[in-house]
Scaffold this active site. Structure first.
Site, mmCIF file in Angstrom:
data_model
loop_
_atom_site.group_PDB
_atom_site.id
_atom_site.type_symbol
_atom_site.label_atom_id
_atom_site.label_comp_id
_atom_site.label_asym_id
_atom_site.label_seq_id
_atom_site.Cartn_x
_atom_site.Cartn_y
_atom_site.Cartn_z
ATOM 1 N N GLN A 1 -17.273 -52.316 55.905
ATOM 2 C CA GLN A 1 -18.292 -51.302 56.075
ATOM 3 C C GLN A 1 -17.627 -49.996 56.552
ATOM 4 O O GLN A 1 -16.454 -50.010 56.896
ATOM 5 C CB GLN A 1 -19.344 -51.763 57.074
ATOM 6 C CG GLN A 1 -20.047 -53.051 56.626
ATOM 7 C CD GLN A 1 -21.276 -53.386 57.475
ATOM 8 O OE1 GLN A 1 -21.676 -52.621 58.350
ATOM 9 N NE2 GLN A 1 -21.858 -54.541 57.220
ATOM 10 N N ASN B 1 -31.829 -58.278 50.137
ATOM 11 C CA ASN B 1 -30.371 -58.426 50.228
ATOM 12 C C ASN B 1 -30.016 -59.904 50.391
ATOM 13 O O ASN B 1 -30.632 -60.613 51.194
ATOM 14 C CB ASN B 1 -29.842 -57.666 51.448
ATOM 15 C CG ASN B 1 -28.388 -58.042 51.777
ATOM 16 O OD1 ASN B 1 -27.469 -57.631 51.074
ATOM 17 N ND2 ASN B 1 -28.183 -58.841 52.809
ATOM 18 N N GLU B 2 -29.054 -60.350 49.658
ATOM 19 C CA GLU B 2 -28.559 -61.733 49.765
ATOM 20 C C GLU B 2 -29.716 -62.717 49.969
ATOM 21 O O GLU B 2 -29.737 -63.518 50.901
ATOM 22 C CB GLU B 2 -27.521 -61.859 50.894
ATOM 23 C CG GLU B 2 -26.285 -61.024 50.606
ATOM 24 C CD GLU B 2 -25.041 -61.379 51.433
ATOM 25 O OE1 GLU B 2 -25.150 -62.144 52.397
ATOM 26 O OE2 GLU B 2 -23.960 -60.880 51.079
ATOM 27 N N TYR C 1 -16.302 -60.823 49.095
ATOM 28 C CA TYR C 1 -15.352 -60.473 50.161
ATOM 29 C C TYR C 1 -13.999 -61.106 49.878
ATOM 30 O O TYR C 1 -13.922 -62.227 49.347
ATOM 31 C CB TYR C 1 -15.889 -60.952 51.518
ATOM 32 C CG TYR C 1 -17.004 -60.056 52.015
ATOM 33 C CD1 TYR C 1 -16.713 -58.859 52.654
ATOM 34 C CD2 TYR C 1 -18.342 -60.381 51.808
ATOM 35 C CE1 TYR C 1 -17.728 -58.009 53.093
ATOM 36 C CE2 TYR C 1 -19.362 -59.541 52.245
ATOM 37 C CZ TYR C 1 -19.044 -58.352 52.889
ATOM 38 O OH TYR C 1 -20.042 -57.512 53.315
ATOM 39 N N GLU D 1 -21.202 -54.838 48.300
ATOM 40 C CA GLU D 1 -20.440 -55.283 49.468
ATOM 41 C C GLU D 1 -19.117 -55.826 48.972
ATOM 42 O O GLU D 1 -19.090 -56.819 48.229
ATOM 43 C CB GLU D 1 -21.192 -56.353 50.264
ATOM 44 C CG GLU D 1 -22.389 -55.796 51.007
ATOM 45 C CD GLU D 1 -23.096 -56.816 51.900
ATOM 46 O OE1 GLU D 1 -22.440 -57.746 52.400
ATOM 47 O OE2 GLU D 1 -24.320 -56.654 52.083
ATOM 48 N N GLU E 1 -24.321 -50.881 58.211
ATOM 49 C CA GLU E 1 -25.367 -51.793 58.670
ATOM 50 C C GLU E 1 -25.543 -51.677 60.181
ATOM 51 O O GLU E 1 -24.618 -51.273 60.900
ATOM 52 C CB GLU E 1 -24.944 -53.226 58.304
ATOM 53 C CG GLU E 1 -25.953 -54.283 58.706
ATOM 54 C CD GLU E 1 -25.681 -55.663 58.075
ATOM 55 O OE1 GLU E 1 -24.593 -55.853 57.497
ATOM 56 O OE2 GLU E 1 -26.570 -56.524 58.164
HETATM 57 O O1 AHR Z 1 -21.215 -57.131 55.770
HETATM 58 C C1 AHR Z 1 -21.587 -58.169 56.626
HETATM 59 C C2 AHR Z 1 -22.610 -59.120 56.002
HETATM 60 O O2 AHR Z 1 -22.036 -59.766 54.907
HETATM 61 C C3 AHR Z 1 -23.853 -58.489 55.440
HETATM 62 O O3 AHR Z 1 -24.825 -58.290 56.406
HETATM 63 C C4 AHR Z 1 -24.325 -59.508 54.469
HETATM 64 O O4 AHR Z 1 -25.070 -58.932 53.422
HETATM 65 C C5 AHR Z 1 -23.049 -60.184 54.017
HETATM 66 O O5 AHR Z 1 -23.141 -61.552 54.069
#
Ligand code: AHR
Length: 502
Positions: free
Chosen positions: A353, A172-173, A248, A304, A25
């Site tokens: 990432q 995205n999101e 995450y 992600e 990103e």
């Molecule tokens: O990876 C960092 C951020 O986490 C991304 O931009 C977003 O899609 C997610 O919330």
């Protein structure tokens, strides 16, 4: 004593190489300084792409790269990133540190990077703040080879032939940074926007990715799918190829963020427990998908995933720059084994990432680069790409952990076969205890170990730094004994092992 039983006669599906994908990103130093330094940099580069980084990524066979975001994607206007560089528009990167984005890395540069890596492309479109026309024209610009305004513009900007866009994310999101939409609203928007993501070349289809849920948000999955499938032929090809899931590993939730390098036994297990939790999410979101798509035509794209810790001291909090220890390597080992085992539904995944952001495989500082423990885990797993998953199970290893609600299975594994060679990956999640393991095969024949490697620090906190870049790396593992058609080994605590067998 634990046993790993492998039934090589039962093949359970192909492990899509895209499961080993990466996410890059416009965030902190992922693109600028990480992947891209520009043609005029003193740092060795080819057409602006860092040579050391490209080589390291090729070594782990990066199959796919997602770009340009993330939250950045829904405020990215692709026309700002094409044409003569000196005249490209400068903008504020409001999500990530409020820094100036000069757009010197745009569509052409991304495609050049993917071509150097030899990987597939995954472009994420802007649904949150962009128009249908803008999205549609971007796809035309990238993929149309005939006569059209966008194809002409691409040619004028120096690229004659259309590129392959293998995957295209329609937002995205969008439940959060991508527009704070309700699932029903997004579902309707998805229907509209995806209509204009045209397939210009039937032999090179653009696979469309619908924005799925965050973590346990099952309501989002249910409602988006319900909205999307209402009055639509569910068998209509190309309406939706994949549905995303973002998750995450946050051992204490969003707050407090925990240190990337300092942790005790309790935090070790909380982290690994949180990483393991992704399997529950795959199962539960998968069960909702099964209702609408029982034949599993729509893949799950975990685009992600990874650890999200406190940033390194003294760095911009908006840059999400964190260190990476053996704990991260275990998170990678756990996650990749889970993705392999769910290859019937999980068709794509991207670690977040690639460089200098969150659970990176590489860190850079000026002209220096280090490979993180996560990079080594990816290298151990690379031969699973495109292999056929084999039925396998561990018995008798029990659990590891210090508190009852955060116990994890001591060993996790997955096994695949390709070109007659079995790839076995095993992680020992115990921070302290090794495990004696016997590997037993279903067929009655001799098995030859052709390669065995281990990733293990001298301490679980070990990490690679610019001062000590090789503190953690994998090494040949010579602790395997063949015994009467079985393999016997002791799996050291906090380790990831690769065994390749003929
Ligand atoms: O990876 C960092 C951020 O986490 C991304 O931009 C977003 O899609 C997610 O919330």
């Amino acid at each position: 004593m634990a046993k790993l039983i492998i039934n090589e006669t039962n093949k359970l599906g192909v492990i899509a190489p895209e499961i080993y994908g990466h996410f890059s990103e416009h965030l902190g130093r992922c693109i600028y300084g990480g992947l891209f330094v520009g043609e005029d940099s003193d740092i060795p580069n080819k057409n602006g792409m860092r040579t050391d980084v490209v080589e390291a990524l090729k070594e782990i066979k990066v199959p796919l790269l997602r770009w340009p975001g993330g939250c950045f994607a829904d405020e990215y206007h692709w026309r700002d990133g094409i044409g003569e560089k000196s005249t490209r528009k400068k903008m504020v990167n409001t999500h990530w540190g409020g820094v100036t984005e000069d757009n010197s890395f745009g569509t052409h540069e991304y495609m050049e990077l993917c071509s150097q890596l030899g990987c597939k492309t995954y472009v994420n479109g802007n649904l949150g703040s962009g128009t249908v026309q803008e999205m549609s024209e971007w796809v035309e610009y990238m993929t149309f080879d005939g006569v059209s305004p966008m194809a002409e513009l691409r040619k004028k900007n120096g690229h004659e032939k259309a590129w392959n866009v293998d995957y295209f994310g329609v937002g995205n999101e969008n439940w959060g940074c991508g527009g704070n939409m309700t699932p029903e609203y997004y579902g309707n928007e998805y229907r509209r926007y995806q209509t204009y993501v045209r397939q210009y070349d039937k032999d090179r289809p653009v696979k469309k990715i619908c924005c799925g849920a965050n973590s346990e948000d099952y309501y989002w999955t249910e409602d988006v799918l319900k909205t999307c499938f209402e009055h639509v032929d569910p068998n209509a090809h190309g309406f939706m190829d994949l549905l995303s899931l973002h998750y995450y590993t946050l051992p204490e939730g969003w707050l407090p963020k925990v240190s990337a390098t300092e942790f005790d036994e309790e935090l070790w297990y909380k982290t690994l427990w949180a990483a393991r939790h992704i399997e529950d999410l795959i199962n539960r979101h998968g069960a909702i998908m099964d209702k609408y798509d029982p034949d599993k035509k729509i893949g799950m794209s975990v685009d992600e995933w990874g650890t999200w810790f406190e940033v390194e001291e003294g760095t911009n909090p908006g840059f999400l720059y964190q260190q990476n220890t053996m704990r991260d390597a275990l998170v990678a080992g756990i996650s990749l084994n889970i993705f392999n085992k769910h290859c019937d539904r999980v068709k794509l995944a991207c670690i977040a990432q690639t460089v200098n952001v969150l659970q990176s495989v590489l860190l850079t500082e000026g002209d220096k680069m280090v490979k993180t423990p996560t990079w080594y885990a990816f290298r151990l797993f690379r031969d699973h790409q495109g292999g056929e998953l084999l039925e396998s199970a561990v018995t008798g290893a029990g659990e590891a952990g210090v508190s009852d609600d955060k116990k994890v299975p001591k060993l996790t594994e997955s096994v695949s076969v390709k070109d007659g060679i079995m790839t076995i990956t095993i992680s020992n999640l115990s921070m302290t205890d090794p495990e004696e393991l016997t590997i037993q095969f279903a067929e009655d024949r001799a098995y030859e170990v052709i390669e065995a490697r281990i990733l293990k620090g001298s301490d679980v906190h070990d990490r690679n730094t610019f001062e000590e870049p090789d503190k953690v790396s994998d090494a040949t593992f010579d602790g395997i004994k063949a015994n009467d058609g079985k393999l016997e080994l002791k799996v050291p605590a906090a380790s990831v092992i690769l065994i390749r067998v003929k």
